[in-house]
Write a protein that holds these residues in place. Structure first.
Motif, mmCIF file in Angstrom:
data_model
loop_
_atom_site.group_PDB
_atom_site.id
_atom_site.type_symbol
_atom_site.label_atom_id
_atom_site.label_comp_id
_atom_site.label_asym_id
_atom_site.label_seq_id
_atom_site.Cartn_x
_atom_site.Cartn_y
_atom_site.Cartn_z
ATOM 1 N N PRO A 133 0.809 -1.228 0.000
ATOM 2 C CA PRO A 133 0.000 0.000 0.000
ATOM 3 C C PRO A 133 0.844 1.281 0.000
ATOM 4 O O PRO A 133 0.548 2.222 -0.727
ATOM 5 C CB PRO A 133 -0.841 -0.114 1.265
ATOM 6 N N LEU A 134 1.902 1.318 0.804
ATOM 7 C CA LEU A 134 2.752 2.507 0.828
ATOM 8 C C LEU A 134 3.535 2.660 -0.472
ATOM 9 O O LEU A 134 3.603 3.751 -1.039
ATOM 10 C CB LEU A 134 3.728 2.459 2.011
ATOM 11 N N SER A 135 4.120 1.578 -0.937
ATOM 12 C CA SER A 135 4.965 1.686 -2.129
ATOM 13 C C SER A 135 4.167 2.064 -3.371
ATOM 14 O O SER A 135 4.676 2.746 -4.254
ATOM 15 C CB SER A 135 5.747 0.392 -2.365
ATOM 16 N N SER A 136 2.897 1.651 -3.430
ATOM 17 C CA SER A 136 2.101 1.998 -4.608
ATOM 18 C C SER A 136 1.738 3.486 -4.644
ATOM 19 O O SER A 136 1.468 4.038 -5.700
ATOM 20 C CB SER A 136 0.845 1.138 -4.689
ATOM 21 N N ALA A 137 1.747 4.141 -3.480
ATOM 22 C CA ALA A 137 1.472 5.581 -3.418
ATOM 23 C C ALA A 137 2.752 6.416 -3.410
ATOM 24 O O ALA A 137 2.707 7.624 -3.645
ATOM 25 C CB ALA A 137 0.661 5.894 -2.159
ATOM 26 N N ALA A 143 6.760 11.632 0.443
ATOM 27 C CA ALA A 143 5.952 12.203 -0.644
ATOM 28 C C ALA A 143 5.166 11.076 -1.302
ATOM 29 O O ALA A 143 5.746 10.136 -1.844
ATOM 30 C CB ALA A 143 6.852 12.901 -1.659
ATOM 31 N N ILE A 144 3.841 11.179 -1.208
ATOM 32 C CA ILE A 144 2.959 10.153 -1.767
ATOM 33 C C ILE A 144 1.873 10.813 -2.608
ATOM 34 O O ILE A 144 1.556 11.979 -2.417
ATOM 35 C CB ILE A 144 2.308 9.292 -0.660
ATOM 36 N N ILE A 162 4.584 20.234 -3.339
ATOM 37 C CA ILE A 162 4.008 19.193 -2.508
ATOM 38 C C ILE A 162 3.206 19.860 -1.396
ATOM 39 O O ILE A 162 3.499 20.964 -0.985
ATOM 40 C CB ILE A 162 5.072 18.233 -1.933
ATOM 41 N N GLU A 163 2.167 19.153 -0.934
ATOM 42 C CA GLU A 163 1.327 19.668 0.139
ATOM 43 C C GLU A 163 1.639 18.883 1.408
ATOM 44 O O GLU A 163 1.656 17.657 1.390
ATOM 45 C CB GLU A 163 -0.151 19.469 -0.205
ATOM 46 N N HIS A 193 1.538 15.285 0.138
ATOM 47 C CA HIS A 193 0.815 14.915 -1.072
ATOM 48 C C HIS A 193 1.559 15.452 -2.296
ATOM 49 O O HIS A 193 1.942 16.617 -2.345
ATOM 50 C CB HIS A 193 -0.599 15.478 -1.047
ATOM 51 N N CYS A 194 1.765 14.575 -3.252
ATOM 52 C CA CYS A 194 2.477 14.932 -4.472
ATOM 53 C C CYS A 194 1.897 14.095 -5.602
ATOM 54 O O CYS A 194 2.086 12.880 -5.625
ATOM 55 C CB CYS A 194 3.954 14.639 -4.266
#
Length: 151
Positions: A41-45, A75-76, A147-148, A138-139
């Protein structure tokens, strides 16, 4: 002038992080990166993970007492990622989601490493010596774009 330089070098040596702490920080950061990149889940974002702040800028100093922090930006792309991003973009939801993902790592929660959800970051505390403050940002595309971060 040589005397002043000698005094400054001694002062700098006294406040700098020693090699033992530096190695523990590197190890903790590398372990975090490995986990983020291996957690589906983390790596896909994931867009990028990087150090930020005084440690990254080589200006971190050894605290007189207590622990010090190392800042990490995660950064996701959080626009619409699976079930954790159903409502309007909510920084607290993203922080909560990142904390929940980190808690799935069996190493965190043992070996004197704890996961703490904070308002704007997730903190990994390493036995009272230092902690990693992981700020989800967020990116949507490349991290060269704005980025936010949670506000």
């Amino acid at each position: 002038m040589a005397i002043l330089n000698d005094h400054f070098q001694k002062f700098h040596q006294n406040i700098s992080l020693d090699s033992s702490r530096t190695e523990r920080i590197k190890s903790a950061y590398n372990a975090l990166c490995d986990f983020v990149e291996s957690d589906k889940p983390l790596s896909s974002a994931l867009r990028e993970i990087f150090l930020q702040g005084s440690y990254r800028n080589n200006t971190a100093v050894r605290p007189i007492s207590g622990e010090f922090d190392v800042d990490v930006v995660l950064a996701i792309d959080a626009t619409d990622h699976s079930s954790w991003w159903r409502s309007k973009r909510s920084p607290s939801d993203v922080v909560r989601w990142v904390a929940s993902r980190l808690r799935t790592n069996p190493v965190y929660g043992t070996n004197n490493i704890t996961v703490q959800q904070r308002t704007r970051c997730v903190r990994l505390v390493y036995a009272g010596d230092f902690h990693l403050d992981i700020v989800p940002a967020h990116c949507e595309s490349a991290t060269q774009d704005p980025i936010e971060v949670p506000g």
